[in-house]
Design a protein around this motif. Structure first.
Motif, mmCIF file in Angstrom:
data_model
loop_
_atom_site.group_PDB
_atom_site.id
_atom_site.type_symbol
_atom_site.label_atom_id
_atom_site.label_comp_id
_atom_site.label_asym_id
_atom_site.label_seq_id
_atom_site.Cartn_x
_atom_site.Cartn_y
_atom_site.Cartn_z
ATOM 1 N N THR A 45 34.901 88.876 -25.450
ATOM 2 C CA THR A 45 34.903 87.512 -26.000
ATOM 3 C C THR A 45 33.516 86.894 -25.908
ATOM 4 O O THR A 45 33.019 86.285 -26.866
ATOM 5 N N GLU A 76 37.159 80.130 -34.036
ATOM 6 C CA GLU A 76 38.395 80.374 -33.300
ATOM 7 C C GLU A 76 38.117 80.365 -31.796
ATOM 8 O O GLU A 76 39.028 80.172 -30.992
ATOM 9 N N THR A 92 40.865 85.029 -35.740
ATOM 10 C CA THR A 92 39.440 85.305 -35.949
ATOM 11 C C THR A 92 39.257 86.182 -37.184
ATOM 12 O O THR A 92 38.409 85.897 -38.037
ATOM 13 N N VAL A 148 38.697 86.119 -29.705
ATOM 14 C CA VAL A 148 38.777 87.297 -30.560
ATOM 15 C C VAL A 148 40.245 87.664 -30.692
ATOM 16 O O VAL A 148 40.847 88.229 -29.778
ATOM 17 N N ALA A 185 34.533 82.401 -38.483
ATOM 18 C CA ALA A 185 35.311 83.263 -37.586
ATOM 19 C C ALA A 185 35.046 82.892 -36.127
ATOM 20 O O ALA A 185 35.965 82.896 -35.296
#
Length: 409
Positions: A8, A220, A227, A223, A217
């Motif tokens: 992440t 978000e 995403t 992940v 993306a």
């Protein structure tokens, strides 16, 4: 020592880097669209935001956007000024899998590019000194409040307004600030000034499109499947918008224009931004087609009205951000994102009305404040360049530089 999720954290650092790349990309995009005597004048306005905005963000900008809640939810406080209380082990409250430092950096890139978007509207008409003052105060009184109200848990967030990656916070505010700037500074002496480099516009568009994946993306802030959805929706909407714009222009002027294709792609990117992680793929297609058509018509309307928005910031970013925010109110569905809402097509009429009112209010405030602020700045330092400076070009008259050797072009 805190342990963070490396996947992440790495993804968010990548997304941050992509959004950072968008500001140089914007400089190339605008630099190509500008006349050959004003290339550096427009490009430096993007690059200087990277420096000044970073200083402001470290000092107090991040804190005002994402710390506390003051003035009825309009702005934050100074508790995290100079990252006070944030160390290497401090997790980001919205996703404890990554350090707050990373979120701080990610959001800083949004703050950098937003005022830079405005500059395309008043190319070759504004002094650099007044722009620097504008850059500082516009962020403090426009960007920071809306970032807090929407993303910092402030007034609009509590009201239920959604903006996945910046339809309200970035594009609507910048677009209507651009319109106010155009109305204030008036027309260029030479409104027929053609783009100096279409390949440079193409390079800028490519960098913007590439960076936009981090923009959308990455928003978000994790992940997961959303995403991926935001990533795909971003590309699809941009592609459909680009081809829609191309077809409309080809039909009307009888030639397929490369600059039109590129402009349509940017319009699609701006329009899908508020909705990218809240709508289905078919909805993203509709949003892309609507963007290509509506933004093209907005630019045509602007031309008919005689507004000298040189690089179509209002028509592309302003109207794109508004359209995307409103269509989010139509197409949003909790079926793809449980943290979202159900829009008009899913029975959410109240959510639709909130989105509509929020974006209208945003546009009115951004326009009025920007116009008033430019008038106030002009009291202390001249906003508009002189006729002599404009005719000579700002590259030489203000910066003493030239983009190309005189013998090259």
């Amino acid at each position: 020592m805190a342990t963070f999720d490396t996947g992440t954290t790495a993804f968010m650092l990548l997304a941050t880097s992509l959004v950072m790349l968008m500001t140089p990309g914007l400089a190339f995009f605008y630099g190509g669209l500008a006349g050959k005597r004003n290339i550096l004048g427009i490009m430096i306005q993007s690059f200087v935001s990277m420096g000044i905005t970073t200083i402001l963000w470290v000092a107090f900008g991040y804190s005002l956007c994402f710390s506390g809640d003051a003035m009825g939810g309009i702005i934050g406080n100074f508790d995290k000024a100079f990252l006070n209380g944030v160390d290497l082990n401090t997790p980001f409250p919205g996703n404890t899998k990554m350090p707050e430092f990373v979120f701080f950096a990610y959001q800083m890139m949004f703050a950098i590019i937003t005022p830079a978007l405005i500059t395309g509207a008043f190319v070759n008409r504004v002094t650099f000194k007044s722009y620097v003052v504008f850059l500082v105060f516009w962020q403090i009184f426009v960007y920071y409040p809306f970032a807090h109200m929407v993303w910092g848990g402030g007034l609009l967030a509590k009201w239920g307004v959604l903006d996945f990656a910046g339809g309200i916070v970035v594009h609507a505010t910048a677009g209507f600030a651009a319109l106010a700037s155009v109305i204030y500074v008036g027309k260029r002496k030479d409104t027929a000034s053609p783009p100096n480099s279409v390949p440079l516009i193409a390079i800028g568009t490519g960098l913007l499109w590439f960076g936009w994946y981090g923009f959308n993306a990455g928003s978000e802030l994790d992940v997961d499947a959303v995403t991926g959805l935001a990533f795909v929706n971003t590309d699809v909407a941009a592609s459909f918008a680009a081809i829609t714009w191309l077809i409309i222009e080809w039909t009307l002027v009888k030639k397929p224009k490369f600059v039109g294709l590129l402009t349509g792609a940017v319009a699609g990117l701006a329009t899908i931004t508020p909705a990218a992680g809240f709508v289905t793929l078919p909805s993203a297609i509709i949003i892309g087609i609507a963007s290509g058509a509506v933004c093209y018509l907005a630019v045509h309307f602007k031309n008919k009205r005689g507004w000298d928005d040189a690089l179509d910031v209002w028509g592309v970013h302003g109207m794109g951000g508004c359209l995307g925010t409103i269509l989010l109110g139509v197409f949003a569905t909790k079926a793809v994102n449980a943290h979202g809402a159900d829009g008009l097509m899913s029975g959410g009429s109240t959510f639709f009305i909130r989105q509509l009112l929020a974006v209208v209010g945003t546009c009115i405030y951004a326009y009025i404040f920007t116009y008033g602020m430019l008038a106030a700045i002009n009291i202390f330092t001249r906003v508009k360049v002189s006729d002599v400076e404009e005719e000579a070009g700002l590259d030489e008259s203000l910066h003493g530089e030239q983009a190309y050797d005189a013998g090259v072009i």
